[in-house]
Design a protein around this motif. Sequence first.
Motif, PDB file in Angstrom:
ATOM      1  N   LEU A 208     -19.166  12.319 -10.037  1.00 63.43           N
ATOM      2  CA  LEU A 208     -19.514  11.727  -9.422  1.00 63.43           C
ATOM      3  C   LEU A 208     -21.012  11.060  -9.837  1.00 63.43           C
ATOM      4  CD1 LEU A 208     -21.958  15.492  -7.864  1.00 63.43           C
ATOM      5  CD2 LEU A 208     -19.289  13.768  -6.470  1.00 63.43           C
ATOM      6  N   ALA A 209     -21.364  10.558 -11.014  1.00 58.72           N
ATOM      7  CA  ALA A 209     -22.115   9.557 -11.841  1.00 58.72           C
ATOM      8  C   ALA A 209     -20.731   8.959 -11.229  1.00 58.72           C
ATOM      9  CB  ALA A 209     -22.388  10.239 -12.592  1.00 58.72           C
ATOM     10  N   ASN A 210     -19.698   8.661 -12.125  1.00 59.22           N
ATOM     11  CA  ASN A 210     -18.741   7.700 -11.726  1.00 59.22           C
ATOM     12  C   ASN A 210     -18.765   6.515 -10.810  1.00 59.22           C
ATOM     13  OD1 ASN A 210     -16.497   9.243 -14.274  1.00 59.22           O
ATOM     14  ND2 ASN A 210     -18.513   8.171 -14.530  1.00 59.22           N
ATOM     15  N   GLU A 211     -18.742   7.406  -9.124  1.00 58.97           N
ATOM     16  CA  GLU A 211     -18.558   7.288  -8.245  1.00 58.97           C
ATOM     17  C   GLU A 211     -19.123   6.348  -7.602  1.00 58.97           C
ATOM     18  OE1 GLU A 211     -17.901  10.676  -6.345  1.00 58.97           O
ATOM     19  OE2 GLU A 211     -15.616  10.692  -6.377  1.00 58.97           O
ATOM     20  N   LYS A 212     -20.286   6.368  -8.421  1.00 52.66           N
ATOM     21  CA  LYS A 212     -22.015   6.087  -8.336  1.00 52.66           C
ATOM     22  C   LYS A 212     -21.831   3.983  -8.877  1.00 52.66           C
ATOM     23  CE  LYS A 212     -24.444   9.089  -6.261  1.00 52.66           C
ATOM     24  NZ  LYS A 212     -25.920   9.859  -6.284  1.00 52.66           N
ATOM     25  N   GLY A 213     -21.374   3.984 -10.055  1.00 51.88           N
ATOM     26  CA  GLY A 213     -20.664   3.254 -10.817  1.00 51.88           C
ATOM     27  C   GLY A 213     -21.514   3.857 -12.189  1.00 51.88           C
ATOM     28  N   TYR A 214     -21.679   4.879 -12.410  1.00 51.28           N
ATOM     29  CA  TYR A 214     -22.266   4.855 -14.584  1.00 51.28           C
ATOM     30  C   TYR A 214     -21.477   6.116 -14.817  1.00 51.28           C
ATOM     31  CZ  TYR A 214     -26.593   3.653 -11.392  1.00 51.28           C
ATOM     32  OH  TYR A 214     -27.386   2.935 -10.319  1.00 51.28           O
ATOM     33  N   GLN A 215     -21.383   5.526 -16.497  1.00 45.99           N
ATOM     34  CA  GLN A 215     -20.309   6.439 -16.864  1.00 45.99           C
ATOM     35  C   GLN A 215     -20.658   7.825 -17.661  1.00 45.99           C
ATOM     36  OE1 GLN A 215     -21.213   2.899 -17.353  1.00 45.99           O
ATOM     37  NE2 GLN A 215     -19.629   2.909 -16.169  1.00 45.99           N
ATOM     38  N   GLN A 216     -21.669   7.758 -17.756  1.00 40.89           N
ATOM     39  CA  GLN A 216     -22.569   9.245 -18.049  1.00 40.89           C
ATOM     40  C   GLN A 216     -23.294   9.676 -17.539  1.00 40.89           C
ATOM     41  OE1 GLN A 216     -21.928  10.840 -20.464  1.00 40.89           O
ATOM     42  NE2 GLN A 216     -20.062   9.823 -21.747  1.00 40.89           N
ATOM     43  N   ILE A 217     -24.256  11.125 -17.868  1.00 34.02           N
ATOM     44  CA  ILE A 217     -24.848  11.465 -17.087  1.00 34.02           C
ATOM     45  C   ILE A 217     -25.935  12.259 -18.344  1.00 34.02           C
ATOM     46  CG2 ILE A 217     -26.308  13.797 -16.016  1.00 34.02           C
ATOM     47  CD1 ILE A 217     -23.304  14.010 -14.708  1.00 34.02           C
ATOM     48  N   ILE A 218     -27.244  11.671 -17.894  1.00 32.51           N
ATOM     49  CA  ILE A 218     -28.125  12.253 -19.029  1.00 32.51           C
ATOM     50  C   ILE A 218     -28.380  13.426 -18.814  1.00 32.51           C
ATOM     51  CG2 ILE A 218     -29.550  12.391 -20.700  1.00 32.51           C
ATOM     52  CD1 ILE A 218     -30.215   9.309 -21.054  1.00 32.51           C
ATOM     53  N   TRP A 219     -28.412  14.888 -19.893  1.00 33.37           N
ATOM     54  CA  TRP A 219     -28.397  15.543 -18.411  1.00 33.37           C
ATOM     55  C   TRP A 219     -30.162  15.920 -18.851  1.00 33.37           C
ATOM     56  CZ3 TRP A 219     -25.077  17.399 -15.955  1.00 33.37           C
ATOM     57  CH2 TRP A 219     -23.949  17.605 -16.227  1.00 33.37           C
ATOM     58  N   THR A 220     -31.084  16.831 -18.162  1.00 33.08           N
ATOM     59  CA  THR A 220     -32.003  17.405 -18.284  1.00 33.08           C
ATOM     60  C   THR A 220     -32.694  18.584 -18.160  1.00 33.08           C
ATOM     61  OG1 THR A 220     -32.407  17.141 -15.824  1.00 33.08           O
ATOM     62  CG2 THR A 220     -33.458  15.651 -16.758  1.00 33.08           C
ATOM     63  N   ASP A 221     -33.499  19.336 -18.695  1.00 32.37           N
ATOM     64  CA  ASP A 221     -33.477  20.916 -18.745  1.00 32.37           C
ATOM     65  C   ASP A 221     -32.988  21.801 -16.942  1.00 32.37           C
ATOM     66  OD1 ASP A 221     -36.650  21.547 -17.722  1.00 32.37           O
ATOM     67  OD2 ASP A 221     -35.874  19.934 -18.177  1.00 32.37           O
ATOM     68  N   ALA A 222     -32.545  23.009 -17.463  1.00 37.22           N
ATOM     69  CA  ALA A 222     -32.347  23.466 -16.551  1.00 37.22           C
ATOM     70  C   ALA A 222     -33.436  24.375 -15.213  1.00 37.22           C
ATOM     71  CB  ALA A 222     -31.323  24.717 -16.547  1.00 37.22           C
ATOM     72  N   SER A 223     -34.720  23.289 -16.056  1.00 36.70           N
ATOM     73  CA  SER A 223     -35.569  25.110 -15.954  1.00 36.70           C
ATOM     74  C   SER A 223     -36.265  24.028 -14.484  1.00 36.70           C
ATOM     75  CB  SER A 223     -37.043  25.759 -16.638  1.00 36.70           C
ATOM     76  OG  SER A 223     -35.431  26.280 -17.509  1.00 36.70           O
TER      77      SER A 223
END
Length: 352
Positions: A208-223
């Motif tokens: 989904l991020a790639n489709e918006k032109g971004y190569q990666q996601i920086i993950w955040t805490d799940a809570s």
Amino acid sequence: MNTSDIQITPIQQSKINSVDFNNLAFGAVFSDYMFECDFKDGSWQKPKIKPYGPISLDPSARVFHYGQAVFEGMKAYKDDNDDIFLFRPDENFKRINKSAERLAIPAFPEDYFFNGLTQLLKLEKDWIKKGLGNSLYIRPFVIATQPAISASPANEYKFMIILSPAQAYYSGEVKVIFSEKYSRSADGGVGFAKAAGNYAAQFYPTKLANEKGYQQIIWTDASTHNYLEEAGTMNIFFRVGDTLITAPNNDRILDGVTRKSVIQIAKDNNIDVEVRRVSVAEIKEAARKGALKEIFGSGTATVINPIVAFSHGGEDFDLPKQEKSYASFFKEKLTSIQYNISEDPYGWRFKI
């Protein structure tokens, strides 16, 4: 166990001459041999090195149904004298067994690992090319092979090591999204382990991020999704002013070998390092004020990967180009040790 205890089946003919080493897709070409060792009847059996090729598994092998699979990523390097080195392989060995323990997989013996890997690399020395950026990527992994579809740990496993020649890993300018919805891992989970399923679960939100032109996601805490943790297959660093900040290890974040090496080099070069929780709000505010100088990822494949921009909450932020970046400083320090160009004050190099 010593190397004479390993059963070696020689190849008929090497395929090395058919490989274009100047045009390698990462992880798509494999060397002539592979290492294999089975666990059954409560113990690891005699290891084998044999020609690289398909393996046969029962359709009910538990790895297919319950995901008992862990892996590691390492590299072998060759210096100008044709000597071969690994970088902190003891850390990879400890981590694969730590990952295995979390997935109820039996630990692999240290002597099997190092003697097997040493013998394999000696057989495949011609696949390790000289020159900065060239390396042989090493993929140890373990899978559950017992043919049974009852939901419980297997009692049979296969440990393997495969090798893939690699060039300098460069993915162009990397733009990232700070995650607001999806999570890589949660408290009490398997985020700290290199479990195969961790990466499969990242593919959809990354798509989904790639489709918006971004190569990666920086993950955040799940809570709360308020704190930044790691990106894709990389640990993540932020430079605010002249201070380097990275999130602490926990059961959601992989204990990266390159990450801990960067932290040590920073401390020894009088760069302030803070290992603490890093909030999304803090990094966005630093970017607005011009205090955010760099974001970069660290990992085995990429070593150091600079990030040029990030997005969160509908806002986009471009990072300034640095004449003397921390990212390039750490990459030069690390690769100089890995390729035996500089002294190794830490004892991180392991000669084959």
